[in-house]
Motif scaffolding. Sequence first.
Motif, PDB file in Angstrom:
ATOM      1  N   MET A   1       0.948  -1.233   0.003  1.00  0.00           N
ATOM      2  CA  MET A   1      -0.031  -0.132  -0.103  1.00  0.00           C
ATOM      3  C   MET A   1       0.882   1.141   0.015  1.00  0.00           C
ATOM      4  O   MET A   1       0.291   2.191  -0.031  1.00  0.00           O
ATOM      5  CB  MET A   1      -1.132  -0.009   1.179  1.00  0.00           C
ATOM      6  CG  MET A   1      -1.946  -1.066   1.180  1.00  0.00           C
ATOM      7  SD  MET A   1      -3.142  -1.127  -0.264  1.00  0.00           S
ATOM      8  CE  MET A   1      -4.021   0.529   0.097  1.00  0.00           C
ATOM      9  N   GLU A   2       2.243   1.227  -0.046  1.00  0.00           N
ATOM     10  CA  GLU A   2       3.216   2.151   0.133  1.00  0.00           C
ATOM     11  C   GLU A   2       2.813   3.313  -1.272  1.00  0.00           C
ATOM     12  O   GLU A   2       2.817   4.407  -0.834  1.00  0.00           O
ATOM     13  CB  GLU A   2       4.476   1.706   0.066  1.00  0.00           C
ATOM     14  CG  GLU A   2       5.542   2.705   0.394  1.00  0.00           C
ATOM     15  CD  GLU A   2       6.015   3.030   1.670  1.00  0.00           C
ATOM     16  OE1 GLU A   2       6.613   3.975   2.056  1.00  0.00           O
ATOM     17  OE2 GLU A   2       5.801   1.891   2.380  1.00  0.00           O
ATOM     18  N   ILE A   3       2.956   2.806  -2.480  1.00  0.00           N
ATOM     19  CA  ILE A   3       2.699   3.568  -3.513  1.00  0.00           C
ATOM     20  C   ILE A   3       1.074   4.151  -3.543  1.00  0.00           C
ATOM     21  O   ILE A   3       1.023   5.174  -3.811  1.00  0.00           O
ATOM     22  CB  ILE A   3       3.140   2.720  -4.494  1.00  0.00           C
ATOM     23  CG1 ILE A   3       4.521   2.275  -4.744  1.00  0.00           C
ATOM     24  CG2 ILE A   3       2.268   3.391  -6.008  1.00  0.00           C
ATOM     25  CD1 ILE A   3       4.888   1.188  -5.886  1.00  0.00           C
ATOM     26  N   SER A   4       0.153   2.926  -3.380  1.00  0.00           N
ATOM     27  CA  SER A   4      -0.967   3.670  -3.212  1.00  0.00           C
ATOM     28  C   SER A   4      -1.467   4.834  -2.424  1.00  0.00           C
ATOM     29  O   SER A   4      -1.863   5.784  -2.821  1.00  0.00           O
ATOM     30  CB  SER A   4      -2.023   2.494  -2.914  1.00  0.00           C
ATOM     31  OG  SER A   4      -2.088   1.249  -3.970  1.00  0.00           O
ATOM     32  N   ASN A   5      -1.057   4.722  -1.148  1.00  0.00           N
ATOM     33  CA  ASN A   5      -1.380   5.827  -0.314  1.00  0.00           C
ATOM     34  C   ASN A   5      -0.684   7.028  -0.564  1.00  0.00           C
ATOM     35  O   ASN A   5      -1.124   8.154  -0.420  1.00  0.00           O
ATOM     36  CB  ASN A   5      -0.701   5.181   1.092  1.00  0.00           C
ATOM     37  CG  ASN A   5      -1.843   4.217   1.832  1.00  0.00           C
ATOM     38  OD1 ASN A   5      -2.889   4.160   1.520  1.00  0.00           O
ATOM     39  ND2 ASN A   5      -0.966   3.498   2.674  1.00  0.00           N
ATOM     40  N   TYR A   6       0.661   7.031  -0.806  1.00  0.00           N
ATOM     41  CA  TYR A   6       1.242   8.208  -1.404  1.00  0.00           C
ATOM     42  C   TYR A   6       0.678   8.830  -2.681  1.00  0.00           C
ATOM     43  O   TYR A   6       0.572   9.982  -2.549  1.00  0.00           O
ATOM     44  CB  TYR A   6       3.158   7.922  -1.686  1.00  0.00           C
ATOM     45  CG  TYR A   6       3.519   8.724  -2.154  1.00  0.00           C
ATOM     46  CD1 TYR A   6       3.954  10.195  -1.431  1.00  0.00           C
ATOM     47  CD2 TYR A   6       4.249   9.175  -3.377  1.00  0.00           C
ATOM     48  CE1 TYR A   6       4.638  11.177  -1.665  1.00  0.00           C
ATOM     49  CE2 TYR A   6       4.865  10.289  -3.952  1.00  0.00           C
ATOM     50  CZ  TYR A   6       5.047  11.178  -3.270  1.00  0.00           C
ATOM     51  OH  TYR A   6       5.855  12.330  -3.591  1.00  0.00           O
ATOM     52  N   MET A   7       0.538   8.066  -3.646  1.00  0.00           N
ATOM     53  CA  MET A   7      -0.114   8.651  -4.689  1.00  0.00           C
ATOM     54  C   MET A   7      -1.381   9.015  -4.545  1.00  0.00           C
ATOM     55  O   MET A   7      -1.808  10.098  -5.264  1.00  0.00           O
ATOM     56  CB  MET A   7      -0.129   7.757  -5.955  1.00  0.00           C
ATOM     57  CG  MET A   7       1.407   7.334  -6.436  1.00  0.00           C
ATOM     58  SD  MET A   7       2.569   8.433  -6.483  1.00  0.00           S
ATOM     59  CE  MET A   7       2.467   8.940  -8.317  1.00  0.00           C
ATOM     60  N   MET A 124      -1.788  -2.605  -8.295  1.00  0.00           N
ATOM     61  CA  MET A 124      -0.923  -3.376  -9.269  1.00  0.00           C
ATOM     62  C   MET A 124       0.542  -3.324  -8.978  1.00  0.00           C
ATOM     63  O   MET A 124       1.552  -4.154  -8.932  1.00  0.00           O
ATOM     64  CB  MET A 124      -1.212  -3.181 -10.707  1.00  0.00           C
ATOM     65  CG  MET A 124      -2.762  -3.878 -10.863  1.00  0.00           C
ATOM     66  SD  MET A 124      -3.101  -3.348 -12.723  1.00  0.00           S
ATOM     67  CE  MET A 124      -1.993  -4.261 -13.881  1.00  0.00           C
ATOM     68  N   CYS A 125       0.840  -1.810  -8.824  1.00  0.00           N
ATOM     69  CA  CYS A 125       2.323  -1.400  -8.491  1.00  0.00           C
ATOM     70  C   CYS A 125       2.768  -1.957  -7.248  1.00  0.00           C
ATOM     71  O   CYS A 125       3.838  -2.312  -6.902  1.00  0.00           O
ATOM     72  CB  CYS A 125       2.303   0.166  -8.659  1.00  0.00           C
ATOM     73  SG  CYS A 125       2.257   0.816 -10.383  1.00  0.00           S
ATOM     74  N   ASP A 126       1.836  -1.774  -6.221  1.00  0.00           N
ATOM     75  CA  ASP A 126       2.380  -2.257  -4.899  1.00  0.00           C
ATOM     76  C   ASP A 126       2.455  -3.901  -4.920  1.00  0.00           C
ATOM     77  O   ASP A 126       3.185  -4.227  -4.384  1.00  0.00           O
ATOM     78  CB  ASP A 126       1.032  -1.933  -3.823  1.00  0.00           C
ATOM     79  CG  ASP A 126       1.093  -0.448  -3.411  1.00  0.00           C
ATOM     80  OD1 ASP A 126       2.357   0.190  -3.429  1.00  0.00           O
ATOM     81  OD2 ASP A 126       0.101   0.087  -3.081  1.00  0.00           O
ATOM     82  N   ASN A 127       1.698  -4.392  -5.605  1.00  0.00           N
ATOM     83  CA  ASN A 127       1.683  -5.793  -5.662  1.00  0.00           C
ATOM     84  C   ASN A 127       3.068  -6.505  -6.513  1.00  0.00           C
ATOM     85  O   ASN A 127       4.006  -7.373  -5.954  1.00  0.00           O
ATOM     86  CB  ASN A 127       0.459  -6.650  -6.486  1.00  0.00           C
ATOM     87  CG  ASN A 127      -0.775  -6.563  -5.363  1.00  0.00           C
ATOM     88  OD1 ASN A 127      -0.401  -6.480  -4.140  1.00  0.00           O
ATOM     89  ND2 ASN A 127      -2.034  -6.625  -5.999  1.00  0.00           N
ATOM     90  N   VAL A 128       3.168  -5.811  -7.652  1.00  0.00           N
ATOM     91  CA  VAL A 128       4.247  -6.037  -8.455  1.00  0.00           C
ATOM     92  C   VAL A 128       5.571  -5.583  -8.008  1.00  0.00           C
ATOM     93  O   VAL A 128       6.477  -6.492  -7.951  1.00  0.00           O
ATOM     94  CB  VAL A 128       4.097  -5.704 -10.027  1.00  0.00           C
ATOM     95  CG1 VAL A 128       5.121  -5.823 -10.933  1.00  0.00           C
ATOM     96  CG2 VAL A 128       2.780  -6.338 -10.491  1.00  0.00           C
ATOM     97  N   LEU A 129       5.646  -4.610  -7.571  1.00  0.00           N
ATOM     98  CA  LEU A 129       7.003  -3.930  -7.180  1.00  0.00           C
ATOM     99  C   LEU A 129       7.408  -4.349  -5.957  1.00  0.00           C
ATOM    100  O   LEU A 129       8.406  -4.232  -5.305  1.00  0.00           O
ATOM    101  CB  LEU A 129       6.905  -2.356  -7.348  1.00  0.00           C
ATOM    102  CG  LEU A 129       6.627  -1.930  -8.839  1.00  0.00           C
ATOM    103  CD1 LEU A 129       6.479  -0.335  -8.808  1.00  0.00           C
ATOM    104  CD2 LEU A 129       8.023  -2.599  -9.521  1.00  0.00           C
ATOM    105  N   GLY A 130       6.484  -4.774  -4.765  1.00  0.00           N
ATOM    106  CA  GLY A 130       6.812  -5.346  -3.643  1.00  0.00           C
ATOM    107  C   GLY A 130       8.041  -4.366  -2.905  1.00  0.00           C
ATOM    108  O   GLY A 130       7.783  -3.403  -2.495  1.00  0.00           O
ATOM    109  N   GLU A 131       9.045  -5.230  -2.721  1.00  0.00           N
ATOM    110  CA  GLU A 131      10.108  -4.684  -1.846  1.00  0.00           C
ATOM    111  C   GLU A 131      10.627  -3.215  -2.481  1.00  0.00           C
ATOM    112  O   GLU A 131      11.087  -2.271  -1.844  1.00  0.00           O
ATOM    113  CB  GLU A 131      11.506  -5.605  -1.880  1.00  0.00           C
ATOM    114  CG  GLU A 131      11.127  -6.732  -1.082  1.00  0.00           C
ATOM    115  CD  GLU A 131      10.631  -6.524   0.353  1.00  0.00           C
ATOM    116  OE1 GLU A 131      11.502  -5.661   0.911  1.00  0.00           O
ATOM    117  OE2 GLU A 131       9.733  -6.994   0.905  1.00  0.00           O
TER     118      GLU A 131
END
Length: 143
Positions: A1-7, A124-131
């Motif tokens: 959720m790192e990317i989702s929350n920030y964006m 999708m980005c959160d899932n695919v990019l993971g670490e």
Amino acid sequence: MEISNYMKDEHRLCDEEFAKAEQAVSSGDFDEAFRHFEEFMVDTLKHFDKEEEILFPAFEAATLSTEGPTQVMRYEHNQVRGLLEQLKDAIDKADKERFFSVADTLMILLQQHNMKEEQMLYAMCDNVLGEQAKDLVEKMKAR
């Protein structure tokens, strides 16, 4: 959720800035409208740059695809860029009617665009990019 929350947070900030510009145009204060619109435009274009230069390339590298959602998002970013220029021109000319006509189009496009990003692409980005997600967010924050 790192990317989702920030964006998502960046989307909300841009929405708030645009609402202030709309309020100023509505009251006929085009100097104030320009200040708020300029802030909205700069932040929106910076957001697009973060996606196009950092997030999308990382997603495309991980999925081995430049087709699909990132291609659609880039196309829509270009549509928004054109509408931003039209809005700037309407403010420069103190043309309230033109401003709100273009603003309606922009808001519909942005609402649909943001929904696609927030409900699909960012997850999708959160899932695919993971670490990588945390590092990517740090790069975007540094912009």
